[in-house]
Write a protein that holds these residues in place. Structure first.
Motif, PDB file in Angstrom:
ATOM      1  N   THR A 139       0.827  -1.210   0.000  1.00 40.61           N
ATOM      2  CA  THR A 139       0.000   0.000   0.000  1.00 40.61           C
ATOM      3  C   THR A 139       0.859   1.256   0.000  1.00 40.61           C
ATOM      4  O   THR A 139       0.613   2.208  -0.763  1.00 40.61           O
ATOM      5  N   VAL A 140       1.884   1.267   0.843  1.00 38.85           N
ATOM      6  CA  VAL A 140       2.756   2.448   0.924  1.00 38.85           C
ATOM      7  C   VAL A 140       3.468   2.678  -0.397  1.00 38.85           C
ATOM      8  O   VAL A 140       3.541   3.813  -0.904  1.00 38.85           O
ATOM      9  N   HIS A 141       3.995   1.627  -1.000  1.00 41.37           N
ATOM     10  CA  HIS A 141       4.719   1.797  -2.261  1.00 41.37           C
ATOM     11  C   HIS A 141       3.773   2.189  -3.397  1.00 41.37           C
ATOM     12  O   HIS A 141       4.166   2.943  -4.304  1.00 41.37           O
ATOM     13  N   ALA A 142       2.540   1.691  -3.349  1.00 42.07           N
ATOM     14  CA  ALA A 142       1.573   2.090  -4.379  1.00 42.07           C
ATOM     15  C   ALA A 142       1.237   3.574  -4.255  1.00 42.07           C
ATOM     16  O   ALA A 142       1.120   4.293  -5.272  1.00 42.07           O
ATOM     17  N   MET A 143       1.084   4.068  -3.038  1.00 43.75           N
ATOM     18  CA  MET A 143       0.781   5.490  -2.844  1.00 43.75           C
ATOM     19  C   MET A 143       1.976   6.363  -3.197  1.00 43.75           C
ATOM     20  O   MET A 143       1.814   7.479  -3.711  1.00 43.75           O
ATOM     21  N   LEU A 144       3.193   5.863  -2.945  1.00 45.08           N
ATOM     22  CA  LEU A 144       4.372   6.630  -3.347  1.00 45.08           C
ATOM     23  C   LEU A 144       4.445   6.756  -4.860  1.00 45.08           C
ATOM     24  O   LEU A 144       4.782   7.826  -5.403  1.00 45.08           O
ATOM     25  N   GLU A 145       4.144   5.669  -5.560  1.00 50.51           N
ATOM     26  CA  GLU A 145       4.162   5.718  -7.021  1.00 50.51           C
ATOM     27  C   GLU A 145       3.056   6.624  -7.561  1.00 50.51           C
ATOM     28  O   GLU A 145       3.184   7.196  -8.653  1.00 50.51           O
TER      29      GLU A 145
ATOM     30  N   SER B 197       3.107  12.115  -0.800  1.00 53.34           N
ATOM     31  CA  SER B 197       4.289  12.283   0.044  1.00 53.34           C
ATOM     32  C   SER B 197       4.197  11.346   1.246  1.00 53.34           C
ATOM     33  O   SER B 197       3.139  10.811   1.563  1.00 53.34           O
ATOM     34  N   ARG B 198       5.316  11.182   1.916  1.00 51.44           N
ATOM     35  CA  ARG B 198       5.333  10.299   3.081  1.00 51.44           C
ATOM     36  C   ARG B 198       4.471  10.860   4.209  1.00 51.44           C
ATOM     37  O   ARG B 198       3.812  10.107   4.927  1.00 51.44           O
ATOM     38  N   ARG B 199       4.467  12.179   4.346  1.00 50.65           N
ATOM     39  CA  ARG B 199       3.634  12.781   5.385  1.00 50.65           C
ATOM     40  C   ARG B 199       2.160  12.539   5.087  1.00 50.65           C
ATOM     41  O   ARG B 199       1.370  12.222   5.982  1.00 50.65           O
ATOM     42  N   SER B 200       1.786  12.657   3.802  1.00 50.06           N
ATOM     43  CA  SER B 200       0.391  12.420   3.413  1.00 50.06           C
ATOM     44  C   SER B 200       0.002  10.959   3.631  1.00 50.06           C
ATOM     45  O   SER B 200      -1.107  10.653   4.081  1.00 50.06           O
ATOM     46  N   ILE B 201       0.920  10.053   3.323  1.00 47.62           N
ATOM     47  CA  ILE B 201       0.638   8.622   3.524  1.00 47.62           C
ATOM     48  C   ILE B 201       0.419   8.328   5.001  1.00 47.62           C
ATOM     49  O   ILE B 201      -0.483   7.575   5.382  1.00 47.62           O
TER      50      ILE B 201
ATOM     51  N   ARG C 242      -0.734  10.379   7.282  1.00 48.72           N
ATOM     52  CA  ARG C 242      -2.036  10.884   7.730  1.00 48.72           C
ATOM     53  C   ARG C 242      -3.170   9.981   7.260  1.00 48.72           C
ATOM     54  O   ARG C 242      -4.100   9.695   8.017  1.00 48.72           O
ATOM     55  N   GLN C 243      -3.099   9.516   6.025  1.00 50.84           N
ATOM     56  CA  GLN C 243      -4.199   8.717   5.481  1.00 50.84           C
ATOM     57  C   GLN C 243      -4.246   7.301   6.068  1.00 50.84           C
ATOM     58  O   GLN C 243      -5.335   6.750   6.264  1.00 50.84           O
ATOM     59  N   LEU C 244      -3.083   6.723   6.321  1.00 52.14           N
ATOM     60  CA  LEU C 244      -3.044   5.347   6.836  1.00 52.14           C
ATOM     61  C   LEU C 244      -2.894   5.286   8.354  1.00 52.14           C
ATOM     62  O   LEU C 244      -2.788   4.187   8.908  1.00 52.14           O
ATOM     63  N   HIS C 245      -2.871   6.462   9.003  1.00 52.19           N
ATOM     64  CA  HIS C 245      -2.735   6.531  10.461  1.00 52.19           C
ATOM     65  C   HIS C 245      -1.462   5.822  10.925  1.00 52.19           C
ATOM     66  O   HIS C 245      -1.470   4.993  11.842  1.00 52.19           O
ATOM     67  N   MET C 246      -0.359   6.170  10.272  1.00 54.11           N
ATOM     68  CA  MET C 246       0.943   5.603  10.625  1.00 54.11           C
ATOM     69  C   MET C 246       1.871   6.715  11.078  1.00 54.11           C
ATOM     70  O   MET C 246       1.735   7.864  10.647  1.00 54.11           O
ATOM     71  N   THR C 247       2.819   6.357  11.912  1.00 50.02           N
ATOM     72  CA  THR C 247       3.823   7.331  12.330  1.00 50.02           C
ATOM     73  C   THR C 247       4.824   7.542  11.203  1.00 50.02           C
ATOM     74  O   THR C 247       4.923   6.735  10.257  1.00 50.02           O
ATOM     75  N   HIS C 248       5.577   8.625  11.321  1.00 52.97           N
ATOM     76  CA  HIS C 248       6.585   8.914  10.296  1.00 52.97           C
ATOM     77  C   HIS C 248       7.641   7.803  10.238  1.00 52.97           C
ATOM     78  O   HIS C 248       8.103   7.433   9.148  1.00 52.97           O
ATOM     79  N   HIS C 249       7.993   7.265  11.392  1.00 55.50           N
ATOM     80  CA  HIS C 249       9.006   6.196  11.419  1.00 55.50           C
ATOM     81  C   HIS C 249       8.497   4.946  10.697  1.00 55.50           C
ATOM     82  O   HIS C 249       9.247   4.300   9.953  1.00 55.50           O
ATOM     83  N   THR C 250       7.226   4.593  10.896  1.00 58.53           N
ATOM     84  CA  THR C 250       6.669   3.409  10.239  1.00 58.53           C
ATOM     85  C   THR C 250       6.628   3.591   8.732  1.00 58.53           C
ATOM     86  O   THR C 250       6.996   2.685   7.964  1.00 58.53           O
ATOM     87  N   VAL C 251       6.188   4.766   8.292  1.00 56.78           N
ATOM     88  CA  VAL C 251       6.129   5.021   6.852  1.00 56.78           C
ATOM     89  C   VAL C 251       7.526   4.978   6.247  1.00 56.78           C
ATOM     90  O   VAL C 251       7.744   4.421   5.167  1.00 56.78           O
ATOM     91  N   LYS C 252       8.488   5.557   6.948  1.00 54.69           N
ATOM     92  CA  LYS C 252       9.862   5.564   6.445  1.00 54.69           C
ATOM     93  C   LYS C 252      10.410   4.142   6.316  1.00 54.69           C
ATOM     94  O   LYS C 252      11.063   3.801   5.328  1.00 54.69           O
ATOM     95  N   SER C 253      10.137   3.295   7.323  1.00 58.91           N
ATOM     96  CA  SER C 253      10.622   1.910   7.274  1.00 58.91           C
ATOM     97  C   SER C 253      10.013   1.158   6.102  1.00 58.91           C
ATOM     98  O   SER C 253      10.711   0.442   5.370  1.00 58.91           O
ATOM     99  N   LEU C 254       8.710   1.328   5.898  1.00 59.70           N
ATOM    100  CA  LEU C 254       8.053   0.637   4.792  1.00 59.70           C
ATOM    101  C   LEU C 254       8.517   1.168   3.444  1.00 59.70           C
ATOM    102  O   LEU C 254       8.681   0.408   2.477  1.00 59.70           O
ATOM    103  N   ALA C 255       8.739   2.461   3.362  1.00 63.17           N
ATOM    104  CA  ALA C 255       9.138   3.051   2.086  1.00 63.17           C
ATOM    105  C   ALA C 255      10.579   2.701   1.733  1.00 63.17           C
ATOM    106  O   ALA C 255      10.906   2.501   0.554  1.00 63.17           O
ATOM    107  N   ASP C 256      11.435   2.619   2.727  1.00 60.90           N
ATOM    108  CA  ASP C 256      12.850   2.345   2.457  1.00 60.90           C
ATOM    109  C   ASP C 256      13.124   0.871   2.180  1.00 60.90           C
ATOM    110  O   ASP C 256      14.167   0.532   1.614  1.00 60.90           O
ATOM    111  N   ALA C 257      12.213   0.001   2.585  1.00 63.59           N
ATOM    112  CA  ALA C 257      12.433  -1.436   2.396  1.00 63.59           C
ATOM    113  C   ALA C 257      12.094  -1.834   0.972  1.00 63.59           C
ATOM    114  O   ALA C 257      10.985  -1.578   0.490  1.00 63.59           O
TER     115      ALA C 257
END
Length: 295
Positions: free
Chosen positions: A61-67, A71-75, A77-92
């Motif tokens: 889901t995170v990678h689909a929204m990035l494509e 932005s990571r901040r927008s993701i 807010r929409q998925l109710h995730m912390t910045h650290h969680t979004v960063k981990s998912l996006a960097d993996a």
């Protein structure tokens, strides 16, 4: 004496149990030109676990929204995730890169160095976790008993192929203590294979048969020579037996030489003890005395 020698011989055979593996059948070799089927790697523990499935879904889901240009901040807010969680998912690059702890398939353990020894002892028939833990403690293992117990428990519950086992030390000891002519042809061949593979057990067999000859032919005068020969070989259990014989050497030589023994006396003692057990709580000493004298 013969019983003591048998116990010492069994300890010696147990000390050289590795030599008994020569009796195991060799694994079947693949025919020339025939390819062996490759073994399939076992599935990782996280292959179909709900935790793994949840991580995969969130990663996708995170990678689909990035494509899609979010932005990571927008993701977050929409998925109710912390910045650290979004960063981990996006960097993996793969969801498997996010598995940690028990979900890792390549974790190291303090027991890894000793697993080959545990597997070997397991194949020999030793399945007592506490005994195995004590054995590897002497080899330098400084972990807890719980780790060893968990590893052995896993081996008990996991299906394993039926494999041939070497004969137990007690079985080989019986072959050594028996007259060669009383052994079956197969037992003679197996004993010969063991003795050929282990010089110490071959020396042990020679000492046992020499002592048996002294015992049956009443050649007690040869006992000092036998003790000297025993001490020349690396057989600690026989060395202990020899030290015990030295403490009462004259009596042992007399027992191996003279035709007299205490068998009659021991028989009377056994008879009196039997009568005492039969008469316990039934009558007085006078009746017991009559039975002992008249029986």
């Amino acid at each position: 004496m013969w019983n003591n020698l048998g116990e010492a011989a069994e300890r010696a055979v147990a000390r050289h149990r590795q030599c008994l593996r020569v009796l195991l059948p060799e694994p079947a070799q693949a025919k020339s030109g025939e390819l062996m089927p490759a073994e399939e790697a076992p599935d990782p523990p996280w292959r179909s676990h709900r935790f793994a499935n949840r991580i995969r879904a969130r990663h996708a889901t995170v990678h689909a929204m990035l494509e899609a240009g979010h932005s990571r901040r927008s993701i977050g807010r929409q998925l109710h995730m912390t910045h650290h969680t979004v960063k981990s998912l996006a960097d993996a690059a793969r969801p498997e890169d996010l598995f940690r702890g028990q979900w890792q398939n390549n974790r190291t353990s303090t027991l890894d160095e000793y697993k080959p020894y545990l597997d070997e002892r397991w194949d020999e028939g030793c399945t007592n976790a506490w005994k195995l833990w004590e054995e590897i403690i002497s080899l330098g293992y400084n972990g807890s008993y719980g780790i060893v117990s968990a590893y052995i428990r896993k081996k008990r519950t996991s299906p394993r192929p039926v494999t041939a086992r070497p004969p137990a030390p007690r079985v080989v000891t019986r072959w050594i203590l028996s007259r060669p002519e009383t052994l079956t042809e197969i037992e003679q061949l197996r004993l010969k294979a063991v003795l050929t593979n282990c010089p110490e057990l071959e020396a042990l067999t020679g000492h046992v048969r020499t002592f048996a000859q002294m015992l049956t032919e009443r050649h007690g005068v040869r006992l000092p020579d036998w003790l000297h020969a025993v001490r020349q070989d690396d057989l600690p259990s026989l060395h202990t037996l020899a030290a015990g014989i030295d403490r009462d050497l004259d009596a042992v030589i007399a027992g191996l030489t003279l035709p007299w023994n205490s068998g009659v006396v021991e028989g009377h003692v056994n008879r009196i003890k039997m009568l005492k057990r039969q008469m316990f709580g039934r009558a007085g000493f006078r009746l017991l005395r009559k039975r002992v004298l008249l029986a």
